[in-house]
Design an enzyme around this catalytic site. Sequence first.
Site, PDB file in Angstrom:
ATOM      1  N   GLU A   1      10.936   0.359 -10.512  1.00  0.00           N
ATOM      2  CA  GLU A   1       9.467   0.385 -10.388  1.00  0.00           C
ATOM      3  C   GLU A   1       9.002   1.091  -9.111  1.00  0.00           C
ATOM      4  O   GLU A   1       7.908   1.657  -9.087  1.00  0.00           O
ATOM      5  CB  GLU A   1       8.890  -1.039 -10.463  1.00  0.00           C
ATOM      6  CG  GLU A   1       9.179  -1.976  -9.285  1.00  0.00           C
ATOM      7  CD  GLU A   1      10.508  -2.710  -9.363  1.00  0.00           C
ATOM      8  OE1 GLU A   1      11.417  -2.232 -10.070  1.00  0.00           O
ATOM      9  OE2 GLU A   1      10.650  -3.749  -8.687  1.00  0.00           O
TER      10      GLU A   1
ATOM     11  N   HIS B   1      15.647  -1.417  -8.307  1.00  0.00           N
ATOM     12  CA  HIS B   1      14.222  -1.556  -8.635  1.00  0.00           C
ATOM     13  C   HIS B   1      13.644  -0.213  -9.078  1.00  0.00           C
ATOM     14  O   HIS B   1      13.131   0.538  -8.235  1.00  0.00           O
ATOM     15  CB  HIS B   1      13.449  -2.037  -7.401  1.00  0.00           C
ATOM     16  CG  HIS B   1      13.759  -3.438  -7.010  1.00  0.00           C
ATOM     17  ND1 HIS B   1      12.973  -4.504  -7.356  1.00  0.00           N
ATOM     18  CD2 HIS B   1      14.800  -3.956  -6.305  1.00  0.00           C
ATOM     19  CE1 HIS B   1      13.496  -5.618  -6.887  1.00  0.00           C
ATOM     20  NE2 HIS B   1      14.606  -5.317  -6.235  1.00  0.00           N
TER      21      HIS B   1
ATOM     22  N   GLY C   1      16.412 -10.309 -12.568  1.00  0.00           N
ATOM     23  CA  GLY C   1      16.325 -10.287 -14.036  1.00  0.00           C
ATOM     24  C   GLY C   1      17.637  -9.821 -14.654  1.00  0.00           C
ATOM     25  O   GLY C   1      18.085 -10.347 -15.681  1.00  0.00           O
TER      26      GLY C   1
ATOM     27  N   ASP D   1       0.828  -1.219   0.000  1.00  0.00           N
ATOM     28  CA  ASP D   1       0.000   0.000   0.000  1.00  0.00           C
ATOM     29  C   ASP D   1       0.859   1.266   0.000  1.00  0.00           C
ATOM     30  O   ASP D   1       0.432   2.302  -0.514  1.00  0.00           O
ATOM     31  CB  ASP D   1      -0.929   0.032   1.220  1.00  0.00           C
ATOM     32  CG  ASP D   1      -2.257  -0.663   0.926  1.00  0.00           C
ATOM     33  OD1 ASP D   1      -2.567  -0.881  -0.265  1.00  0.00           O
ATOM     34  OD2 ASP D   1      -2.982  -0.991   1.879  1.00  0.00           O
TER      35      ASP D   1
ATOM     36  N   CYS E   1      16.810  -6.498 -11.145  1.00  0.00           N
ATOM     37  CA  CYS E   1      17.411  -7.201 -10.011  1.00  0.00           C
ATOM     38  C   CYS E   1      17.760  -8.646 -10.410  1.00  0.00           C
ATOM     39  O   CYS E   1      18.695  -8.843 -11.157  1.00  0.00           O
ATOM     40  CB  CYS E   1      16.521  -7.104  -8.782  1.00  0.00           C
ATOM     41  SG  CYS E   1      17.469  -7.256  -7.276  1.00  0.00           S
TER      42      CYS E   1
HETATM   43  N1  GLN Z   1      17.931 -12.884  -5.257  1.00  0.00           N
HETATM   44  C1  GLN Z   1      18.734 -11.835  -5.792  1.00  0.00           C
HETATM   45  C2  GLN Z   1      19.611 -11.184  -4.747  1.00  0.00           C
HETATM   46  O1  GLN Z   1      19.358 -11.294  -3.574  1.00  0.00           O
HETATM   47  C3  GLN Z   1      17.867 -10.794  -6.475  1.00  0.00           C
HETATM   48  C4  GLN Z   1      16.955 -10.061  -5.545  1.00  0.00           C
HETATM   49  C5  GLN Z   1      15.819  -9.345  -6.217  1.00  0.00           C
HETATM   50  O2  GLN Z   1      15.483  -9.634  -7.365  1.00  0.00           O
HETATM   51  N2  GLN Z   1      15.185  -8.424  -5.505  1.00  0.00           N
HETATM   52  O3  GLN Z   1      20.584 -10.562  -5.077  1.00  0.00           O
END
Ligand code: GLN
Length: 538
Positions: free
Chosen positions: A512, A510, A386, A74, A384
């Site tokens: 997003e 991130h 990805g 939220d 991340c």
């Molecule tokens: N698992 C990966 C890491 O800890 C990527 C984390 C994620 O995608 N937020 O580095």
Amino acid sequence: MTTTTKYVFVTGGVTSSLGKGIIAASLAKLLQAQGYRTTIQKLDPYINVDPGTLNPYEHGECYVTDDGAETDLDLGHYERFLNVPTSQANNVTTGRIYQSVIEKERRGEFLGKTVQVIPHITDEIKHRIQILGKSGDYDIVITEIGGTVGDIESLPYVEAVRQLQWELGDDNAIVIHLTLIPYLSAAGELKTKPTQHSVKTLMESGVQADILVCRTEHELGVPLRKKIARFCNVKPNAVIQSIDASTIYDVPNLMLKEGLDKVVLDHLKLPNTNPDLTKWNEFLAKHKNPKNEVHIGLIGKYVELQDSYKSILEAFIHAGAENEVKVIIESIHSEYLNEDNIEIKLSHLDGVLVAPGFGERGIEGKIDAVKYVREHNIPFLGICLGMQMAVIEYARNVLGLDNANSTEMNPETAHPVINIMEDQKTIINKGGTMRLGSWGCDLVGDSIVSKVYSANRIDERHRHRFEYNNVYKERFEAAGLKTTGINPKTGLVEIVEIEDHPWFVGVQYHPEYKSTVSNPHPLFVGFVKAALKHLKSK
Ligand code: GLN
């Protein structure tokens, strides 16, 4: 604007998932658009100290703030609606409350008293509610109480609200109760009884709702509104209809039409003017009148759940509106993706996003997807995990490092191109211990990212334990996987791009989390633009 901070509490009745967060965010938007400095806080009654340790199947996405709090999703809505960053203080759980009280008890701060729910737990809740108010930064603090009244877990929160209303006075603290008016199709009628009961439950705890926001699938007529008002002890203009909307971004306008902002301000004895929603409505007009359509594949392992990638989906809505394009998201489960079906699933797409995540499940499907889009010049954004998959794919298939991997998936891999971060090696406790929050990143000139951001320095939010292994950097660079974003303090690689590809970007952070209605994220805007270009080139 006001001298004392005013408090608006939002409670929920009848059932969960009525959209308290969206109502709170919409009200905040209307108050902000009248010039009131407004923030929103969420109190979650569960025992976890924060949602960071919760599986997305349990609680949807974990949203991360600039100051590194792992919070309820939220808070993402609050930031997207208000375009004001939230912080640790905006999300508090029962676990966090008890942790603080128990730590104080261990330090002897209660001077030998018996520590009890009332007053110690309720005092801590009241303190947490007022932290934002006392900062002097806000005229109005909206506090959303998670769960449903009548739940055992919610009781101390409702009691804290009762005490605060008493202490602060009716003009300074009001309660909005969000409830459901179900429609019984067999009877062809809307039913008010569940609402009456939930208002009564609230009253049993000494709290009288000032305003009722009624979720409904059908219009509430005047007689029904009068009936609800009479039975629930509120004025008829304080019965607000919240009818199902085609997009959450319509809700501020719907609440404006119902006069929610006006009735709130009247209760708080604050002046009411016309909210200025010009920019908001410009966004809505673009969102609703797209000139084109692009198809983007979202590859993840929680794609069957709407809430798991909430911020990503919303960021596409913002970026779509900015480009006047409708972004159609095709959710693709990475666990069921393999070399045999990849062509069917990906070949028609205009862009592919490989999602963040943890653990081994579904990663080979993600790697196959990266290979496909790399070889077929389909625009790619890796976030991340990805981005880490993109690095692994390049290592295996371009550098020829067979079985290259992340040590998260295979601690024994001969080629740990993604490795645990040095300062993460000794950490045992989960929850709040990853590399979290906002970190700086220097962008390399003449890269995709330096163009989309129009900047050479950015700050983005993180949530990870593993990182690009700099030992392999020279080999990657030489083979065309460029590092175009670097953390200036640690040298950590935050962004990779493929030189020889129309649009291939992997980011360790991130983006997003920072996309809002008034500030669509440049990386998503650039990605959607690239997808549109891909579509037109077909
Ligand atoms: N698992 C990966 C890491 O800890 C990527 C984390 C994620 O995608 N937020 O580095």
